[in-house]
Design a protein around this motif. Structure first.
Motif, short mmCIF file in Angstrom:
data_model
loop_
_atom_site.label_atom_id
_atom_site.label_comp_id
_atom_site.label_asym_id
_atom_site.label_seq_id
_atom_site.Cartn_x
_atom_site.Cartn_y
_atom_site.Cartn_z
N GLY A 153 8.60 -2.07 -6.05
CA GLY A 153 9.92 -2.09 -6.55
C GLY A 153 10.39 -3.25 -7.58
O GLY A 153 10.85 -2.68 -8.60
N GLU A 154 9.76 -4.46 -7.32
CA GLU A 154 10.23 -5.40 -8.19
C GLU A 154 9.33 -5.33 -9.45
O GLU A 154 9.93 -5.46 -10.48
CB GLU A 154 9.44 -6.82 -7.32
N LEU A 155 8.26 -4.52 -9.42
CA LEU A 155 7.61 -4.50 -10.68
C LEU A 155 7.84 -3.01 -11.56
O LEU A 155 7.11 -2.90 -12.57
CB LEU A 155 5.97 -4.50 -10.32
N LYS A 156 8.74 -2.28 -10.96
CA LYS A 156 9.13 -1.10 -11.75
C LYS A 156 9.36 -1.27 -13.25
O LYS A 156 9.09 -0.64 -14.21
CB LYS A 156 9.83 -0.21 -10.94
N SER A 157 10.20 -2.36 -13.62
CA SER A 157 10.73 -2.64 -14.62
C SER A 157 9.88 -3.45 -15.49
O SER A 157 9.85 -3.74 -16.65
CB SER A 157 12.00 -3.26 -14.73
N VAL A 158 8.86 -3.64 -15.05
CA VAL A 158 7.67 -4.77 -15.86
C VAL A 158 6.83 -4.07 -16.49
O VAL A 158 6.58 -4.22 -17.76
CB VAL A 158 6.87 -5.58 -14.46
N PHE A 159 6.23 -2.84 -16.05
CA PHE A 159 5.07 -2.15 -16.67
C PHE A 159 5.59 -0.75 -17.52
O PHE A 159 6.69 -0.30 -16.98
CB PHE A 159 4.31 -1.72 -15.80
N SER A 160 5.07 -0.40 -18.52
CA SER A 160 5.51 0.71 -19.02
C SER A 160 5.13 2.22 -18.62
O SER A 160 5.41 3.18 -18.83
CB SER A 160 4.65 0.76 -20.50
N LEU A 161 4.33 2.08 -17.50
CA LEU A 161 3.95 3.12 -16.63
C LEU A 161 4.30 3.32 -15.22
O LEU A 161 4.63 2.16 -14.82
CB LEU A 161 2.29 3.39 -16.69
N ALA A 162 4.37 4.45 -14.79
CA ALA A 162 4.93 4.54 -13.50
C ALA A 162 3.89 3.92 -12.27
O ALA A 162 2.77 4.34 -12.45
CB ALA A 162 5.29 6.08 -13.10
N ILE A 163 4.64 3.40 -11.41
CA ILE A 163 3.63 2.83 -10.36
C ILE A 163 3.22 3.48 -9.22
O ILE A 163 4.32 4.00 -8.87
CB ILE A 163 3.97 1.34 -9.86
N LYS A 164 2.09 3.78 -8.81
CA LYS A 164 1.65 4.80 -7.58
C LYS A 164 2.14 3.95 -6.35
O LYS A 164 2.44 4.24 -5.39
CB LYS A 164 0.22 5.20 -7.90
N ALA A 165 1.21 2.61 -6.47
CA ALA A 165 1.30 1.63 -5.13
C ALA A 165 0.83 0.46 -5.50
O ALA A 165 0.63 0.13 -6.59
CB ALA A 165 0.13 2.47 -4.13
N ALA A 166 1.58 -0.45 -4.57
CA ALA A 166 1.17 -1.67 -4.77
C ALA A 166 0.73 -2.48 -3.49
O ALA A 166 1.36 -2.21 -2.38
CB ALA A 166 2.35 -2.33 -5.35
N TYR A 167 -0.05 -3.48 -3.79
CA TYR A 167 -0.78 -4.23 -2.44
C TYR A 167 -0.67 -5.58 -2.85
O TYR A 167 -1.30 -5.95 -4.00
CB TYR A 167 -2.16 -3.75 -2.21
N SER A 168 -0.26 -6.16 -1.68
CA SER A 168 -0.19 -7.68 -2.16
C SER A 168 -0.90 -8.62 -0.92
O SER A 168 -1.00 -8.17 0.08
CB SER A 168 1.30 -8.29 -1.97
N ALA A 169 -1.30 -9.59 -1.24
CA ALA A 169 -1.93 -10.73 -0.54
C ALA A 169 -1.47 -11.86 -0.70
O ALA A 169 -1.75 -12.67 -1.80
CB ALA A 169 -3.70 -10.80 -0.89
N GLY A 170 -0.54 -12.43 0.16
CA GLY A 170 0.12 -13.56 0.12
C GLY A 170 1.59 -13.22 -0.62
O GLY A 170 1.63 -12.54 -1.58
N GLU A 171 2.58 -13.87 -0.15
CA GLU A 171 3.81 -13.87 -0.66
C GLU A 171 4.39 -14.82 -1.73
O GLU A 171 5.22 -14.65 -2.46
CB GLU A 171 4.81 -13.85 0.50
N ASN A 172 3.47 -15.59 -1.87
CA ASN A 172 3.86 -16.75 -3.03
C ASN A 172 2.45 -17.39 -3.37
O ASN A 172 1.64 -17.74 -2.67
CB ASN A 172 4.74 -17.88 -2.28
N ASN A 173 2.19 -17.46 -4.69
CA ASN A 173 0.87 -17.65 -5.36
C ASN A 173 -0.41 -16.95 -4.84
O ASN A 173 -1.42 -17.52 -4.77
CB ASN A 173 0.85 -19.17 -5.00
N GLY A 174 -0.16 -15.74 -4.60
CA GLY A 174 -1.39 -14.82 -4.17
C GLY A 174 -1.53 -13.92 -5.17
O GLY A 174 -1.21 -14.12 -6.53
N TYR A 175 -1.83 -12.89 -4.88
CA TYR A 175 -2.30 -11.69 -5.74
C TYR A 175 -1.31 -10.36 -5.17
O TYR A 175 -1.26 -10.03 -4.05
CB TYR A 175 -3.84 -11.29 -5.68
N THR A 176 -1.13 -9.47 -6.20
CA THR A 176 -0.47 -8.18 -6.21
C THR A 176 -1.41 -7.41 -7.01
O THR A 176 -1.45 -7.50 -8.42
CB THR A 176 0.96 -8.34 -6.45
N VAL A 177 -2.08 -6.29 -6.46
CA VAL A 177 -2.83 -5.26 -7.16
C VAL A 177 -1.73 -3.94 -7.08
O VAL A 177 -1.20 -3.68 -6.30
CB VAL A 177 -4.23 -4.92 -6.36
N VAL A 178 -1.97 -3.41 -8.52
CA VAL A 178 -0.93 -2.35 -8.88
C VAL A 178 -1.85 -1.23 -9.28
O VAL A 178 -2.71 -1.34 -10.16
CB VAL A 178 0.19 -2.82 -10.11
#
Length: 287
Positions: A153-178
């Motif tokens: 939800g947070e990243l919808k406005s960040v990218f020019s393409l529609a996001i299918k799914a997002a996966y996060s490892a760590g809530e702060n200073n970690g990684y999110t895979v889109v």
């Protein structure tokens, strides 16, 4: 580029910091390049110092470099099994840096014939080195990401393409895979992620993790290929040219989604990079 004692040409004029009595030698080393595929990989400035180099001075030296990472090693530790390592970009210290670690290991192997078995970061993470055919391979513990509707939800406005799914490892200073919608990656020949536009200001404000955009191009288990890009404006780098540490979260995700325990990764930055990895027993070998 050969190692030089207290000399390195980053610009036409010799940098003032090279006159510091703390600096033993400097050099540059590149990793993840592939001339056959016109991929330049990424470079690191390696600085081996004597005792007494402060964090402030390290940051200053890194700020004068035009390399994505500057790596600092103590000359008293590089001959030991375990060696402390620090990485900086032009604006801040880097918490994890796979490409800088591999560059440092390859530099030590090339010019001294040895390197430590383990590099240890400031956060006490272990970066284990394996040597195969006089080239370094990096062994990291894998990081298992969890599906995140919040990140999506947070990243919808960040990218020019529609996001299918997002996966996060760590809530702060970690990684999110889109991951993006399936129709976006049907054409195997299309360099899809190169056309992805990113609002870096929005990403910097909305999300605390570094973000990996990932696209599966070929799920043949014998010759799997995935494309990715890496964005981290929160840490002073809008887009990284070649990153190794991110594979520690990409590998377990590709195994979960596609059953892959090894693959080639093409990083579609401006320079481009080619990484290979093998994943087993919650560990990732990167080379």
């Amino acid at each position: 580029m050969q190692a030089k004692d207290n000399t390195l040409c980053l610009t036409k004029r010799k940098p003032k910091w090279l006159t510091l009595r703390f600096i033993k030698l400097t050099s540059t080393e590149s990793v993840f390049y592939s001339p056959a595929n016109n991929l330049k990989g990424s470079s690191a400035l390696i600085v081996i110092y004597k005792i007494g180099l402060t964090s402030k001075t390290m940051q200053y030296i890194a700020s004068q470099s035009n390399h994505p990472a500057t790596v600092f090693l103590n000359q008293n530790e590089i001959t030991k099994r375990h060696c402390n390592i620090r990485w900086f970009n032009q604006t801040s210290e880097i918490k994890r840096c796979g490409h800088g670690t591999l560059a440092a290991a390859n530099f030590l192997i090339k010019y001294f014939g040895y390197c430590p078995e383990v590099f240890i970061s400031m956060s006490h993470e272990r970066f284990t080195i394996r040597v195969k055919k006089q080239r370094a391979q990096l062994l990291l513990k894998s990081i298992e990401p969890k599906k995140s509707e919040l990140a999506k939800g947070e990243l919808k406005s960040v990218f020019s393409l529609a996001i299918k799914a997002a996966y996060s490892a760590g809530e702060n200073n970690g990684y999110t895979v889109v991951l993006f919608n399936e129709e976006f990656s049907k054409d195997v020949e299309k360099d899809d992620l190169k056309s992805l536009h990113v609002d870096f200001k929005a990403l910097n404000k909305l999300h605390k993790n570094a973000v990996i955009a990932l696209s599966i191009k070929n799920i043949d288990k014998k010759n799997a290929i995935a494309h990715f890009r890496y964005f981290a404006p929160q840490f002073g780098v809008n887009e990284d040219s070649a990153t190794g540490s991110a594979v520690s979260v990409i590998a377990p995700l590709l195994f979960r989604l596609h059953g892959l325990n090894k693959a080639k990764l093409i990083q579609q930055s401006n320079n481009g990079a080619l990484l290979s990895y093998e994943f087993s027993n919650a560990k990732v070998v990167i080379y």
